[in-house]
Design a protein around this motif. Structure first.
Motif, PDB file in Angstrom:
ATOM      1  N   ILE A 184      -1.536 -10.143   5.021  1.00  0.00           N
ATOM      2  CA  ILE A 184      -1.359  -9.086   6.018  1.00  0.00           C
ATOM      3  C   ILE A 184      -0.895  -9.710   7.331  1.00  0.00           C
ATOM      4  O   ILE A 184      -0.011  -9.186   8.018  1.00  0.00           O
ATOM      5  N   ASP A 215      -4.013 -15.012   4.297  1.00  0.00           N
ATOM      6  CA  ASP A 215      -4.037 -13.591   4.653  1.00  0.00           C
ATOM      7  C   ASP A 215      -2.609 -13.090   4.770  1.00  0.00           C
ATOM      8  O   ASP A 215      -1.955 -13.252   5.795  1.00  0.00           O
ATOM      9  N   ASP A 223       5.154  -2.071   2.779  1.00  0.00           N
ATOM     10  CA  ASP A 223       3.713  -1.955   3.016  1.00  0.00           C
ATOM     11  C   ASP A 223       2.963  -1.317   1.856  1.00  0.00           C
ATOM     12  O   ASP A 223       1.799  -1.652   1.618  1.00  0.00           O
ATOM     13  N   CYS A 259       3.168  -1.790  -1.150  1.00  0.00           N
ATOM     14  CA  CYS A 259       2.812  -2.751  -2.200  1.00  0.00           C
ATOM     15  C   CYS A 259       2.552  -4.128  -1.603  1.00  0.00           C
ATOM     16  O   CYS A 259       2.982  -5.164  -2.124  1.00  0.00           O
ATOM     17  N   THR A 260       1.836  -4.103  -0.468  1.00  0.00           N
ATOM     18  CA  THR A 260       1.410  -5.335   0.204  1.00  0.00           C
ATOM     19  C   THR A 260      -0.077  -5.231   0.519  1.00  0.00           C
ATOM     20  O   THR A 260      -0.569  -4.161   0.887  1.00  0.00           O
ATOM     21  N   SER A 261      -0.775  -6.332   0.353  1.00  0.00           N
ATOM     22  CA  SER A 261      -2.208  -6.375   0.644  1.00  0.00           C
ATOM     23  C   SER A 261      -2.540  -7.769   1.164  1.00  0.00           C
ATOM     24  O   SER A 261      -1.643  -8.579   1.416  1.00  0.00           O
ATOM     25  N   ARG A 262      -3.820  -8.069   1.286  1.00  0.00           N
ATOM     26  CA  ARG A 262      -4.229  -9.382   1.793  1.00  0.00           C
ATOM     27  C   ARG A 262      -3.805 -10.511   0.860  1.00  0.00           C
ATOM     28  O   ARG A 262      -3.569 -11.635   1.298  1.00  0.00           O
ATOM     29  N   GLU A 295      -5.064  -5.836  -6.837  1.00  0.00           N
ATOM     30  CA  GLU A 295      -4.833  -5.683  -5.404  1.00  0.00           C
ATOM     31  C   GLU A 295      -4.199  -4.335  -5.057  1.00  0.00           C
ATOM     32  O   GLU A 295      -4.568  -3.706  -4.064  1.00  0.00           O
ATOM     33  N   LEU A 296      -3.234  -3.897  -5.871  1.00  0.00           N
ATOM     34  CA  LEU A 296      -2.511  -2.667  -5.540  1.00  0.00           C
ATOM     35  C   LEU A 296      -3.214  -1.421  -6.058  1.00  0.00           C
ATOM     36  O   LEU A 296      -2.938  -0.302  -5.602  1.00  0.00           O
ATOM     37  N   ASP A 297      -4.093  -1.605  -7.043  1.00  0.00           N
ATOM     38  CA  ASP A 297      -4.989  -0.535  -7.506  1.00  0.00           C
ATOM     39  C   ASP A 297      -4.248   0.736  -7.928  1.00  0.00           C
ATOM     40  O   ASP A 297      -4.676   1.848  -7.625  1.00  0.00           O
TER      41      ASP A 297
END
Length: 422
Positions: free
Chosen positions: A188, A186, A216, A218-221, A95-97
């Motif tokens: 987000i 979700d 933000d 290190c935050t995703s869906r 997710e954080l890529d």
């Protein structure tokens, strides 16, 4: 290819569901026959995420379901066996890529909590802040969609075969469940809820309550990284006394913050159980977990406000008028007949004047029962209440329990320190 893959997963999920249901059926045939509400609750817990959430929906919806089911599903706990950290770490990385070492100084491999949708781990950012990471479990969305599509199709079939049930709108209930559950998936949206609630606190000059800060970057869906709070649940009276000298004042702050959000924020926190309301070490109230929120129209809130005001003074006609304003009906409702039935309910409960003492002074079960009885009387007169009304009632019941623990002398409906209707 993705569609085929999801279809295969969906078919497997339906197979798993059939296996669990068949095991339940075999146990029933062999003589293991608990009361039906308990049997369904236990089966739901075996079926996993979707059905656990469905059970919690039933528990919080006395306007939709019989009392014995509402009470049984109070025990439907959203706790599951933790998944290995290697699985959750892989999701976090995906997710954080970017290398996790660039974001987190360390992550505790032992989860703080594991629920049906997500798992929570403590961590520290490379910049030094203590945080918690909420990581969505693998395959959750596909399971939810498969289960809910199956339930929706089943509901439509039941409505077709039994047209009298169409007014209860089983399919509509499933659609509402699907909407709320997919919102919970979700993160987000949850992070936006946290930010919006913080803006509400700032706008109203409320420095006695707070929400976790969202990080933000290190935050995703499917991943939510936020400030870690240190404190205790609102019902831990002994520890609360160490953090603040006046537990009653702390409770009033929590209640006034929530009441103000009903009219001054875009939404209200719709799950204020003790685990989601904390008293922090500095004495502030911490609101956490904004995965479930409610939104109420001005008209519906006016009806709810009138309903509370009428309870406070024992005005049965006012209660009836407010219920008609809140409810949905296909026929003309006689307000006086409804008021008379509510009055008779109070008489059956041997209530002394002023009548609102039943709601404030009784035991938790009595409070719960009388509110559900009032709703049931409304339904007998052809009224059907929106889910937001049930959510609001549920939060009032939570606060009533906190009053019993933290401030047993507090009169929830008349204390002028409580801004319930403003």
């Amino acid at each position: 290819m993705v569609t085929i893959k999801n279809a295969v997963k969906g078919a497997l999920r339906i197979g798993q569901t059939a296996t669990v249901l068949s095991k339940t059926g075999v146990s029933w045939v062999k003589g293991d026959r608990p009361p039906v509400p308990r049997l369904i609750r236990q089966t739901f817990e075996s079926l996993g995420a979707t059905y656990i959430k469905l059970g919690q929906f039933i528990a919080s919806s006395p306007t939709f379901f019989p009392q014995e089911y509402v009470e049984e599903f109070q025990y439907c706990l959203d706790k599951t066996k933790p998944l290995p950290f290697s699985i959750m770490k892989a999701i976090l990385q995906d997710e954080l890529d970017r290398p996790l070492s660039e974001i987190y100084e360390y992550i505790d491999s032992t989860p703080l909590a594991s629920a049906s949708i997500a798992q929570v781990h403590a961590a520290k950012l490379v910049t030094g802040e203590d945080v918690v990471i909420k990581i969505q479990k693998p395959g959750v969305e596909n399971i939810l969609l498969t289960d809910l599509n199956f339930l929706y199709a089943s509901a439509r079939l039941v409505e077709y075969l039994a047209p009298k049930l169409s007014w209860t709108s089983l399919s509509g209930i499933v659609e509402e469940i699907q909407r709320t559950m997919m919102e919970e998936c979700d993160f987000i949206k949850e992070s936006n809820n946290l930010k919006e609630f913080r803006k509400f606190l700032d706008r109203t000059g409320n420095a006695d309550a707070t929400v976790p800060k969202v990080y933000d970057h290190c935050t995703s869906r499917r991943v939510l990284t936020m400030e870690r709070f240190y404190g205790v649940p609102l019902i831990d009276l002994d520890t609360i006394r160490k953090y603040c000298s006046d537990p009653e004042r702390t409770l009033i702050t929590a209640m006034n913050t929530w009441f103000a959000s009903l009219t001054q924020c875009e939404f209200f926190h719709a799950d204020v159980h003790a685990g989601n309301l904390m008293v922090l070490e500095d004495g502030r109230i911490g609101f956490i977990d904004f995965g479930i929120v409610g939104r109420i129209s001005a008209g519906a809130w006016q009806g709810m406000s009138d309903f509370i005001s009428s309870i406070m003074v024992g005005n049965f006609e006012g209660m009836a008028e407010a219920m008609i304003m809140i409810g949905i009906t296909k026929k003309q409702v006689d307000a006086q007949d409804l008021a008379d039935d509510i009055r008779n309910l109070y008489r059956r409960m041997d209530t002394m004047v002023p009548e609102y003492d039943v709601l404030n002074g009784g035991k938790d079960d009595e409070v719960n029962n009388i509110l559900m009885e009032i709703v049931r009387i409304g339904e007998q007169h052809g009224l059907h209440f929106p889910r937001e009304f049930a959510l609001l009632l549920k939060q009032f019941l939570y606060f009533d329990r906190y009053v019993h623990v933290l401030a047993p002398e507090l009169d929830m409906f008349v204390d002028d320190r409580l801004n319930m209707l403003h």
